[in-house]
Motif scaffolding. Structure first.
Motif, mmCIF file in Angstrom:
data_model
loop_
_atom_site.group_PDB
_atom_site.id
_atom_site.type_symbol
_atom_site.label_atom_id
_atom_site.label_comp_id
_atom_site.label_asym_id
_atom_site.label_seq_id
_atom_site.Cartn_x
_atom_site.Cartn_y
_atom_site.Cartn_z
ATOM 1 N N ALA A 1 0.860 -1.183 0.000
ATOM 2 C CA ALA A 1 0.000 0.000 0.000
ATOM 3 C C ALA A 1 0.898 1.236 0.000
ATOM 4 N N VAL A 2 1.787 1.306 -0.979
ATOM 5 C CA VAL A 2 2.731 2.417 -1.095
ATOM 6 C C VAL A 2 2.506 3.136 -2.418
ATOM 7 N N SER A 3 2.848 4.419 -2.452
ATOM 8 C CA SER A 3 2.585 5.234 -3.638
ATOM 9 C C SER A 3 3.521 4.905 -4.802
ATOM 10 N N SER A 4 4.750 4.477 -4.504
ATOM 11 C CA SER A 4 5.689 4.121 -5.566
ATOM 12 C C SER A 4 6.798 3.248 -4.985
ATOM 13 N N ALA A 5 7.560 2.639 -5.864
ATOM 14 C CA ALA A 5 8.668 1.777 -5.422
ATOM 15 C C ALA A 5 9.757 2.584 -4.722
ATOM 16 N N GLU A 6 9.858 3.872 -5.045
ATOM 17 C CA GLU A 6 10.884 4.726 -4.447
ATOM 18 C C GLU A 6 10.392 5.453 -3.194
ATOM 19 N N ALA A 7 9.224 5.134 -2.705
ATOM 20 C CA ALA A 7 8.653 5.828 -1.549
ATOM 21 C C ALA A 7 9.578 5.722 -0.339
ATOM 22 N N GLN A 8 9.638 6.787 0.416
ATOM 23 C CA GLN A 8 10.463 6.844 1.615
ATOM 24 C C GLN A 8 9.659 6.400 2.831
ATOM 25 N N ASN A 9 10.344 5.982 3.869
ATOM 26 C CA ASN A 9 9.743 5.636 5.152
ATOM 27 C C ASN A 9 8.696 4.521 5.032
ATOM 28 N N VAL A 10 9.028 3.487 4.254
ATOM 29 C CA VAL A 10 8.118 2.350 4.089
ATOM 30 C C VAL A 10 8.380 1.343 5.201
ATOM 31 N N TYR A 11 7.310 0.953 5.876
ATOM 32 C CA TYR A 11 7.380 -0.020 6.961
ATOM 33 C C TYR A 11 6.525 -1.223 6.597
ATOM 34 N N GLY A 12 6.837 -2.345 7.211
ATOM 35 C CA GLY A 12 6.051 -3.550 7.042
ATOM 36 C C GLY A 12 5.455 -3.962 8.370
ATOM 37 N N ALA A 13 4.201 -4.343 8.353
ATOM 38 C CA ALA A 13 3.526 -4.862 9.550
ATOM 39 C C ALA A 13 3.234 -6.335 9.285
ATOM 40 N N ALA A 14 3.857 -7.205 10.057
ATOM 41 C CA ALA A 14 3.724 -8.647 9.870
ATOM 42 C C ALA A 14 2.765 -9.209 10.917
ATOM 43 N N TYR A 15 1.784 -9.967 10.453
ATOM 44 C CA TYR A 15 0.806 -10.552 11.370
ATOM 45 C C TYR A 15 0.268 -11.850 10.783
#
Length: 135
Positions: free
Chosen positions: A86-100
């Motif tokens: 759910a990111v705006s682009s592949a180069e987006a900054q501050n991307v986090y992953g939530a694993a559940y």
């Protein structure tokens, strides 16, 4: 004369079909992602053409095994079988992953563009699982 009329009719019909296809597919040309956090529950939505909204993922922050920056070894060690971006682009900054763990035993990681405020909320609801990178 009949030939010219049939050609004009065919062109008008083709133009009508093209316009109808444009109207039907226009909503999928613009895709945006949104996430909301309310009472410890994160809801991810896709917004099509700035009109239609569809909820794609929803989970409790407390159920997260890991919340970490993209590329963190803890996300890789989780062994997700399902990944959602759910990111705006592949180069987006501050991307986090939530694993559940999702329903039916599916290990899921949702990648999103985290704000400082959202990270504070994740840390408040699940301090052991939340990893905040230092700038």
């Amino acid at each position: 004369m009949k030939r010219i009329l049939s050609v004009l009719l065919a062109m008008a019909l083709l133009l009508g079909v093209a316009f109808a296809a444009f109207l039907l597919l226009q909503r999928y040309a613009s895709l945006e992602f949104e996430y909301t956090i309310a009472e410890g529950v994160v809801t991810f939505s896709e917004i099509y053409g700035k009109r239609a909204r569809r909820v794609t993922r929803e989970f409790e922050i407390r159920s997260c095994a890991v919340v970490a920056p993209r590329g963190d070894e803890r996300l890789a060690a989780f062994g997700a079988t399902d990944e959602y971006y759910a990111v705006s682009s592949a180069e987006a900054q501050n991307v986090y992953g939530a694993a559940y763990d999702a329903e039916k035993g599916k290990k899921t990681v949702v990648y999103f563009e985290a704000t400082e405020q959202s990270l504070r909320i994740f840390r408040a609801y699940n301090p052991r699982a939340t990893v905040i990178k230092r700038s």
